[in-house]
Design a protein around this motif. Structure first.
Motif, PDB file in Angstrom:
ATOM      1  N   ARG A  19       0.830  -1.209   0.000  1.00  0.00           N
ATOM      2  CA  ARG A  19       0.000   0.000   0.000  1.00  0.00           C
ATOM      3  C   ARG A  19       0.865   1.259   0.000  1.00  0.00           C
ATOM      4  O   ARG A  19       0.590   2.209  -0.729  1.00  0.00           O
ATOM      5  CB  ARG A  19      -0.931  -0.022   1.201  1.00  0.00           C
ATOM      6  CG  ARG A  19      -1.989   1.039   1.162  1.00  0.00           C
ATOM      7  CD  ARG A  19      -2.994   0.825   2.264  1.00  0.00           C
ATOM      8  NE  ARG A  19      -4.051   1.790   2.127  1.00  0.00           N
ATOM      9  CZ  ARG A  19      -5.254   1.620   2.577  1.00  0.00           C
ATOM     10  NH1 ARG A  19      -5.561   0.508   3.189  1.00  0.00           N
ATOM     11  NH2 ARG A  19      -6.161   2.541   2.432  1.00  0.00           N
ATOM     12  N   ARG A  20       1.915   1.268   0.828  1.00  0.00           N
ATOM     13  CA  ARG A  20       2.827   2.428   0.862  1.00  0.00           C
ATOM     14  C   ARG A  20       3.512   2.618  -0.483  1.00  0.00           C
ATOM     15  O   ARG A  20       3.681   3.750  -0.947  1.00  0.00           O
ATOM     16  CB  ARG A  20       3.866   2.257   1.963  1.00  0.00           C
ATOM     17  CG  ARG A  20       3.402   2.724   3.323  1.00  0.00           C
ATOM     18  CD  ARG A  20       4.557   2.830   4.311  1.00  0.00           C
ATOM     19  NE  ARG A  20       5.271   1.588   4.497  1.00  0.00           N
ATOM     20  CZ  ARG A  20       4.931   0.643   5.356  1.00  0.00           C
ATOM     21  NH1 ARG A  20       3.870   0.803   6.113  1.00  0.00           N
ATOM     22  NH2 ARG A  20       5.636  -0.454   5.467  1.00  0.00           N
ATOM     23  N   ALA A  21       3.902   1.534  -1.116  1.00  0.00           N
ATOM     24  CA  ALA A  21       4.549   1.632  -2.424  1.00  0.00           C
ATOM     25  C   ALA A  21       3.593   2.251  -3.444  1.00  0.00           C
ATOM     26  O   ALA A  21       4.005   3.085  -4.254  1.00  0.00           O
ATOM     27  CB  ALA A  21       5.021   0.263  -2.894  1.00  0.00           C
ATOM     28  N   ALA A  22       2.336   1.864  -3.393  1.00  0.00           N
ATOM     29  CA  ALA A  22       1.344   2.437  -4.316  1.00  0.00           C
ATOM     30  C   ALA A  22       1.136   3.920  -4.029  1.00  0.00           C
ATOM     31  O   ALA A  22       1.011   4.728  -4.952  1.00  0.00           O
ATOM     32  CB  ALA A  22       0.023   1.684  -4.208  1.00  0.00           C
ATOM     33  N   GLU A  23       1.136   4.277  -2.751  1.00  0.00           N
ATOM     34  CA  GLU A  23       0.968   5.684  -2.392  1.00  0.00           C
ATOM     35  C   GLU A  23       2.162   6.517  -2.839  1.00  0.00           C
ATOM     36  O   GLU A  23       2.007   7.672  -3.221  1.00  0.00           O
ATOM     37  CB  GLU A  23       0.749   5.818  -0.880  1.00  0.00           C
ATOM     38  CG  GLU A  23      -0.609   5.316  -0.443  1.00  0.00           C
ATOM     39  CD  GLU A  23      -0.750   5.183   1.061  1.00  0.00           C
ATOM     40  OE1 GLU A  23       0.229   5.438   1.803  1.00  0.00           O
ATOM     41  OE2 GLU A  23      -1.851   4.820   1.505  1.00  0.00           O
ATOM     42  N   ARG A  24       3.352   5.940  -2.789  1.00  0.00           N
ATOM     43  CA  ARG A  24       4.550   6.659  -3.244  1.00  0.00           C
ATOM     44  C   ARG A  24       4.477   6.966  -4.731  1.00  0.00           C
ATOM     45  O   ARG A  24       5.060   7.930  -5.203  1.00  0.00           O
ATOM     46  CB  ARG A  24       5.813   5.856  -2.940  1.00  0.00           C
ATOM     47  CG  ARG A  24       6.330   6.055  -1.543  1.00  0.00           C
ATOM     48  CD  ARG A  24       7.745   5.514  -1.427  1.00  0.00           C
ATOM     49  NE  ARG A  24       7.810   4.086  -1.658  1.00  0.00           N
ATOM     50  CZ  ARG A  24       7.713   3.169  -0.720  1.00  0.00           C
ATOM     51  NH1 ARG A  24       7.552   3.515   0.519  1.00  0.00           N
ATOM     52  NH2 ARG A  24       7.790   1.895  -1.029  1.00  0.00           N
ATOM     53  N   ASN A  25       3.774   6.124  -5.464  1.00  0.00           N
ATOM     54  CA  ASN A  25       3.627   6.369  -6.897  1.00  0.00           C
ATOM     55  C   ASN A  25       2.640   7.490  -7.174  1.00  0.00           C
ATOM     56  O   ASN A  25       2.465   7.888  -8.320  1.00  0.00           O
ATOM     57  CB  ASN A  25       3.172   5.095  -7.616  1.00  0.00           C
ATOM     58  CG  ASN A  25       4.256   4.046  -7.635  1.00  0.00           C
ATOM     59  OD1 ASN A  25       5.436   4.363  -7.596  1.00  0.00           O
ATOM     60  ND2 ASN A  25       3.851   2.793  -7.685  1.00  0.00           N
ATOM     61  N   ASN A  26       1.969   7.976  -6.110  1.00  0.00           N
ATOM     62  CA  ASN A  26       1.026   9.092  -6.223  1.00  0.00           C
ATOM     63  C   ASN A  26      -0.030   8.873  -7.295  1.00  0.00           C
ATOM     64  O   ASN A  26      -0.336   9.769  -8.073  1.00  0.00           O
ATOM     65  CB  ASN A  26       1.761  10.404  -6.489  1.00  0.00           C
ATOM     66  CG  ASN A  26       2.593  10.822  -5.309  1.00  0.00           C
ATOM     67  OD1 ASN A  26       2.220  10.584  -4.167  1.00  0.00           O
ATOM     68  ND2 ASN A  26       3.727  11.439  -5.569  1.00  0.00           N
TER      69      ASN A  26
END
Length: 157
Positions: free
Chosen positions: A74-81
């Protein structure tokens, strides 16, 4: 407990826990990502060969590993904005309204709600699994319930 690593023990663990771990991962991720997370947890289990005292310890390890990996994804997806409309989410008709509302909660609330209501863990057991004080788990459970009520009221409007 039987020796870990045998075909029988691996099959038993997958049969016994895959559905529960899938549901847990779905509280944080879209279905395709949730499936990947569960597979990664089982792969980690087979490569790490952890020693479990009993089935309770085994289950707690699997839950913690699933929650941690789901948070990482989930954090990785959020980092992709990615804008929310570009993120693959399950269709509303595919997910019951309550599960959809639980998924919409912040992960710190969705995790305790899932473990308490869907898996039947007590607050004390959840605190041990998540390595949090029982008072924190109780607070998150209470606040999560309130947020869930608000979400369900909004959906009904």
């Amino acid at each position: 407990m039987s020796s870990f690593g045998t075909n029988e023990s691996i099959c038993r663990i997958v049969d016994q826990y895959s559905r529960m771990l899938q549901k847990l991962a779905l509280t944080r991720l879209p279905p395709a990502d949730a499936e990947d997370v569960v597979q990664e947890v089982f792969l980690k289990l087979m490569t790490a060969h952890p020693h479990f005292r009993d089935e309770g310890h085994e289950k707690a390890w699997l839950i913690r590993a699933t929650l941690n990996r789901a948070s990482d994804v989930r954090r990785a997806a959020e980092r992709n904005n990615l804008p929310l409309d570009e993120v693959e989410l399950p269709a509303q008709e595919d997910v019951p309204q309550l599960l959809s509302a639980v998924q919409a909660l912040p992960s710190k609330y969705s995790a305790v709600i899932h473990l308490f209501y869907y898996e039947g863990y007590s607050i004390k057991e959840i605190s041990e699994i998540l390595k949090l004080p029982a008072s924190t788990v109780g607070t998150r459970l209470s606040r999560g319930r309130e947020k869930l009520k608000e979400l369900l009221k909004e959906d009904a409007s």
